[in-house]
Design a protein around this motif. Structure first.
Motif, PDB file in Angstrom:
ATOM      1  N   VAL A 194       4.182  -4.664  11.899  1.00  0.00           N
ATOM      2  CA  VAL A 194       2.676  -4.247  11.999  1.00  0.00           C
ATOM      3  C   VAL A 194       1.971  -5.054  11.200  1.00  0.00           C
ATOM      4  O   VAL A 194       2.074  -5.041  10.011  1.00  0.00           O
ATOM      5  CB  VAL A 194       2.643  -2.818  11.897  1.00  0.00           C
ATOM      6  N   SER A 195       1.002  -5.691  11.840  1.00  0.00           N
ATOM      7  CA  SER A 195       0.125  -6.425  11.044  1.00  0.00           C
ATOM      8  C   SER A 195      -1.328  -5.703  10.483  1.00  0.00           C
ATOM      9  O   SER A 195      -2.085  -5.204  11.336  1.00  0.00           O
ATOM     10  CB  SER A 195      -0.300  -7.753  11.609  1.00  0.00           C
ATOM     11  N   HIS A 196      -1.467  -5.708   9.316  1.00  0.00           N
ATOM     12  CA  HIS A 196      -2.878  -5.147   8.774  1.00  0.00           C
ATOM     13  C   HIS A 196      -3.845  -6.127   8.657  1.00  0.00           C
ATOM     14  O   HIS A 196      -3.661  -7.015   7.560  1.00  0.00           O
ATOM     15  CB  HIS A 196      -2.614  -4.332   7.362  1.00  0.00           C
ATOM     16  N   LEU A 197      -4.748  -6.233   9.386  1.00  0.00           N
ATOM     17  CA  LEU A 197      -5.645  -7.359   9.467  1.00  0.00           C
ATOM     18  C   LEU A 197      -7.057  -7.270   8.836  1.00  0.00           C
ATOM     19  O   LEU A 197      -7.401  -6.044   8.913  1.00  0.00           O
ATOM     20  CB  LEU A 197      -5.862  -8.043  10.875  1.00  0.00           C
ATOM     21  N   PHE A 198      -7.650  -8.391   8.141  1.00  0.00           N
ATOM     22  CA  PHE A 198      -8.898  -8.277   7.725  1.00  0.00           C
ATOM     23  C   PHE A 198      -8.979  -7.259   6.555  1.00  0.00           C
ATOM     24  O   PHE A 198     -10.159  -7.298   6.123  1.00  0.00           O
ATOM     25  CB  PHE A 198      -9.959  -7.785   8.639  1.00  0.00           C
ATOM     26  N   GLY A 199      -8.077  -6.730   5.989  1.00  0.00           N
ATOM     27  CA  GLY A 199      -8.345  -5.752   4.871  1.00  0.00           C
ATOM     28  C   GLY A 199      -8.355  -4.340   5.502  1.00  0.00           C
ATOM     29  O   GLY A 199      -8.364  -3.564   4.553  1.00  0.00           O
ATOM     30  N   ALA A 200      -8.089  -3.966   6.444  1.00  0.00           N
ATOM     31  CA  ALA A 200      -7.655  -2.802   7.225  1.00  0.00           C
ATOM     32  C   ALA A 200      -6.535  -2.103   6.640  1.00  0.00           C
ATOM     33  O   ALA A 200      -5.549  -2.817   6.619  1.00  0.00           O
ATOM     34  CB  ALA A 200      -7.831  -2.751   8.643  1.00  0.00           C
ATOM     35  N   ARG A 201      -6.545  -0.833   6.532  1.00  0.00           N
ATOM     36  CA  ARG A 201      -5.375  -0.157   6.147  1.00  0.00           C
ATOM     37  C   ARG A 201      -5.202   1.175   6.921  1.00  0.00           C
ATOM     38  O   ARG A 201      -5.536   2.196   6.445  1.00  0.00           O
ATOM     39  CB  ARG A 201      -5.386   0.331   4.666  1.00  0.00           C
ATOM     40  N   VAL A 234      10.897  -1.144  10.829  1.00  0.00           N
ATOM     41  CA  VAL A 234       9.354  -1.212  10.653  1.00  0.00           C
ATOM     42  C   VAL A 234       9.079  -2.280   9.471  1.00  0.00           C
ATOM     43  O   VAL A 234       9.431  -1.765   8.141  1.00  0.00           O
ATOM     44  CB  VAL A 234       8.718   0.080  10.456  1.00  0.00           C
ATOM     45  N   ILE A 235       8.295  -3.308   9.818  1.00  0.00           N
ATOM     46  CA  ILE A 235       8.108  -4.235   8.902  1.00  0.00           C
ATOM     47  C   ILE A 235       6.493  -4.225   8.753  1.00  0.00           C
ATOM     48  O   ILE A 235       5.764  -4.293   9.791  1.00  0.00           O
ATOM     49  CB  ILE A 235       8.514  -5.582   9.026  1.00  0.00           C
ATOM     50  N   GLU A 236       5.688  -3.962   7.790  1.00  0.00           N
ATOM     51  CA  GLU A 236       4.353  -4.028   7.704  1.00  0.00           C
ATOM     52  C   GLU A 236       4.079  -5.394   7.114  1.00  0.00           C
ATOM     53  O   GLU A 236       4.458  -5.811   5.745  1.00  0.00           O
ATOM     54  CB  GLU A 236       3.892  -3.196   6.444  1.00  0.00           C
ATOM     55  N   ASP A 237       3.386  -6.240   7.723  1.00  0.00           N
ATOM     56  CA  ASP A 237       2.711  -7.524   7.236  1.00  0.00           C
ATOM     57  C   ASP A 237       1.393  -7.110   6.472  1.00  0.00           C
ATOM     58  O   ASP A 237       0.364  -6.971   7.118  1.00  0.00           O
ATOM     59  CB  ASP A 237       2.491  -8.465   8.276  1.00  0.00           C
ATOM     60  N   CYS A 238       1.356  -7.041   5.345  1.00  0.00           N
ATOM     61  CA  CYS A 238      -0.024  -6.675   4.260  1.00  0.00           C
ATOM     62  C   CYS A 238      -0.385  -7.916   3.785  1.00  0.00           C
ATOM     63  O   CYS A 238      -1.393  -7.839   2.858  1.00  0.00           O
ATOM     64  CB  CYS A 238       0.420  -5.497   3.426  1.00  0.00           C
ATOM     65  N   ALA A 239      -0.332  -8.987   4.344  1.00  0.00           N
ATOM     66  CA  ALA A 239      -0.771 -10.203   3.774  1.00  0.00           C
ATOM     67  C   ALA A 239      -2.194 -10.298   3.657  1.00  0.00           C
ATOM     68  O   ALA A 239      -2.858 -10.806   2.482  1.00  0.00           O
ATOM     69  CB  ALA A 239      -0.336 -11.452   4.579  1.00  0.00           C
ATOM     70  N   GLN A 240      -3.175  -9.501   4.366  1.00  0.00           N
ATOM     71  CA  GLN A 240      -4.385  -9.434   4.264  1.00  0.00           C
ATOM     72  C   GLN A 240      -4.967  -8.184   3.647  1.00  0.00           C
ATOM     73  O   GLN A 240      -6.185  -8.099   3.545  1.00  0.00           O
ATOM     74  CB  GLN A 240      -5.346  -9.793   5.755  1.00  0.00           C
ATOM     75  N   ALA A 241      -4.215  -7.520   3.297  1.00  0.00           N
ATOM     76  CA  ALA A 241      -4.593  -5.934   3.051  1.00  0.00           C
ATOM     77  C   ALA A 241      -4.676  -5.641   1.690  1.00  0.00           C
ATOM     78  O   ALA A 241      -5.223  -4.594   1.257  1.00  0.00           O
ATOM     79  CB  ALA A 241      -3.745  -4.881   3.856  1.00  0.00           C
ATOM     80  N   TRP A 242      -3.737  -6.322   0.945  1.00  0.00           N
ATOM     81  CA  TRP A 242      -3.728  -5.868  -0.501  1.00  0.00           C
ATOM     82  C   TRP A 242      -5.019  -5.974  -1.289  1.00  0.00           C
ATOM     83  O   TRP A 242      -5.818  -6.700  -1.143  1.00  0.00           O
ATOM     84  CB  TRP A 242      -2.693  -6.723  -1.397  1.00  0.00           C
ATOM     85  N   CYS A 243      -5.202  -4.706  -2.067  1.00  0.00           N
ATOM     86  CA  CYS A 243      -6.728  -4.769  -2.948  1.00  0.00           C
ATOM     87  C   CYS A 243      -6.497  -3.864  -3.977  1.00  0.00           C
ATOM     88  O   CYS A 243      -7.600  -4.013  -4.674  1.00  0.00           O
ATOM     89  CB  CYS A 243      -7.701  -4.136  -2.004  1.00  0.00           C
ATOM     90  N   GLU A 244      -5.299  -3.348  -4.322  1.00  0.00           N
ATOM     91  CA  GLU A 244      -5.238  -2.625  -5.478  1.00  0.00           C
ATOM     92  C   GLU A 244      -3.731  -2.441  -5.994  1.00  0.00           C
ATOM     93  O   GLU A 244      -2.973  -2.252  -5.062  1.00  0.00           O
ATOM     94  CB  GLU A 244      -5.783  -1.032  -5.244  1.00  0.00           C
TER      95      GLU A 244
END
Length: 404
Positions: free
Chosen positions: A121-128, A145-155
Motif C-alpha cells: 500500500v503506497s501512501h502518496l503525496f503526504g497522505a496518511r 501487508v507492506i506500507e510504502d511510506c516513502a512520501q508520507a513521513w512527517c513526524e
C-alpha cells in the motif's frame, strides 16, 4: 516568484554530513544507535540504503514461491514492480478511488486470488489514510501487508500503522528530512527482521565517497535554486528542448537502470547512518506546519473542499499538493511560464495487470494520474506567492469556461 528546487536540508546539515563521511567510525555501532533511536527500544527497526533496498531485502527474507502475486496500489514508482519481477513474482495492480490515490476495497477484493501473498500500500503525496478496513480485508486473505511510506513521513512519533506487517520510510534526496540517502523499516515479525538483517550483512557497504559526492552535488543544486542562477538552468534546458523537471529529475534520481539490483544490494555507509540520525534528532517540524498551512490556503483559495474532500484530512502533510485538473498539460505550461514549478506524474506509473488478467487495468487510477497536477507548497514559498499561483489557476479556469 521563480521555479525553485526545494531540498529539505540546510547548509549546516550538509556540513555535518560532509564531516561524517570523512571521519572514521564503527558502522555496526552507528547502525545500532540509529535503529535503537528509531524504534524507541522496541527492536523492530532496520536501516537500509533505500526503500527499494528494504523491499528487496524483505522479499528475500519472505522467500515466496515463484509465481506468487504481489498486489500493489495501482500507482507507484516503476522500480517497485520491477523488484517483484526480479524475484520471479507477479505484480498485480489494485485500482484507486480518490484524489489521494488510496485503495478501492472493491477492487482489492476482485484482485485477490489464492496466489496472492503480499499487499503493498503506497501512501502518496503526504497522505496518511485510514488503514483499518484495508488491513482487515488483507488479513482475511492472509496477505502480508507492506506500507510504502516513502512520501508520507512527517513526524518522529509516526512509524506507520501498528497492524501493518512492514512499514518502509525513505530519507532520500527529495524526501522530508532528507539525509540524501537511507531508509528505515519497521517489521512486526522479529524472525523476518532477523532474516533481513542476516542477508544485509552479506552485502557490500556503499563507499563513503558516494555520500561526499551527493553532498557536493546537492549543495550545488541548492545553490542554483536561487533566482539568478536558476534562470540560467531554465534557459539551458529550453535550448536543449527539455523541461526543467526532466533535467532535475535526472540529477535527483538515486539509482540508474544499469545493474539495478546490484545498486540496491548495498549497506548504507557510516556517514549516511550518522547523518540520518542527526537529521531525525534535529528535524524542524515547523517546516511541516508551514507546508500544511500553505496547502490549506490553496484548498480555501481554489474552493477544493467539495471536489477533493480527502485533502481536508488532518493527517495529510502535503509532500506534494495533488490538484485535479481537466486540462493538466495546459495548466502546467501556464504555471511554469509564470515561474511556478508545477509538474505531472514524475516517476509514478500505473502498474500493468498480468497478461492473463486484462480486466485489472485500473481505469480509475489511470484517470486520476492523468488529471493530477502537482503544485508547489514547500515552506520556502511566501503566502503572497501561494495567492498569486492560486489566482493564476482561477484565471485560467475562468478563461477556459468562457471559451467553452
Amino acid at each position: 516568484m521563480w521555479i525553485r528546487l526545494s531540498l529539505d536540508i540546510g547548509w549546516r546539515d550538509l556540513c555535518f554530513g560532509f564531516c561524517s563521511a570523512l571521519l572514521p567510525g564503527n558502522k555496526r555501532v552507528a547502525q545500532a544507535k540509529l535503529e535503537d533511536f528509531w524504534s524507541g527500544g522496541d527492536n523492530d527497526a532496520l536501516v537500509c540504503l533505500s526503500v527499494r533496498s528494504g523491499f528487496d531485502l524483505l522479499l528475500q527474507a519472505l522467500n515466496l514461491p515463484p509465481g506468487s502475486e504481489i498486489l500493489f496500489s495501482a500507482v507507484t514508482i516503476q522500480d517497485m514492480p520491477l523488484i517483484a519481477e526480479a524475484h520471479h513474482l507477479i505484480p498485480v495492480p489494485v485500482d484507486l478511488n480518490s484524489s489521494d490515490f488510496q485503495l478501492d476495497l472493491t477492487a482489492l477484493r476482485t484482485a485477490v486470488t489464492p496466489k496472492s501473498k503480499v499487499l503493498v500500500v503506497s501512501h502518496l503525496f503526504g497522505a496518511r489514510p485510514e488503514m483499518q478496513e484495508i488491513l482487515e480485508l488483507a488479513h482475511e486473505h492472509s496477505l502480508y501487508v507492506i506500507e510504502d511510506c516513502a512520501q508520507a513521513w512527517c513526524e518522529f512519533n509516526w512509524r506507520g500503522s501498528e497492524q501493518a506487517d512492514a512499514s518502509l520510510f525513505s530519507f532520500g534526496p527529495i524526501k522530508t528530512a532528507t539525509a540524501l540517502g537511507g531508509a528505515l523499516c519497521r517489521l512486526r515479525n522479529p524472525d523476518i527482521l532477523t532474516g533481513m538483517r542476516n542477508i544485509q550483512m552479506q552485502e557490500t557497504v556503499q563507499v563513503s565517497r558516494k555520500l561526499t559526492f551527493n553532498i557536493c552535488k546537492f549543495s550545488c543544486l541548492k545553490a542554483i535554486s536561487t533566482k539568478p542562477l536558476f534562470g540560467i538552468i531554465i534557459a539551458i534546458a529550453r535550448q536543449r528542448g527539455k523541461s526543467v523537471n526532466e533535467v532535475l529529475g535526472g540529477l535527483t534520481r538515486g539509482f540508474s537502470v544499469n545493474n539495478f539490483l546490484a545498486q540496491l544490494r548495498q549497506q548504507p555507509n557510516t556517514g549516511t547512518l550518522r547523518l540520518l540520525k542527526h537529521r531525525l534528532q534535529t528535524f524542524d517540524t515547523r517546516r511541516i506546519h508551514r507546508r500544511i498551512k500553505h496547502a490549506q490556503r490553496i484548498i480555501a483559495r481554489l474552493g477544493l473542499a467539495q471536489s477533493q474532500p480527502e485533502l481536508l484530512d488532518s493527517r495529510h502533510s502535503f509532500w506534494l499538493f495533488p490538484l485535479l485538473s481537466d486540462q493538466p498539460e495546459t495548466l502546467i505550461e501556464y504555471l511554469q511560464q509564470q515561474g511556478f514549478d508545477s509538474t505531472q506524474r514524475g516517476r509514478l506509473m500505473v502498474v500493468h495487470p498480468p497478461t492473463n488478467r486484462p480486466e485489472l487495468n485500473c481505469p480509475n487510477a489511470t484517470h486520476l494520474l492523468n488529471r493530477t497536477v502537482f503544485l508547489p507548497c514547500y515552506p520556502e514559498l511566501s503566502e503572497a506567492a501561494i495567492d498569486e499561483m492560486c489566482d493564476l489557476i482561477l484565471s485560467l479556469e475562468h478563461e477556459e469556461s468562457v471559451y467553452n
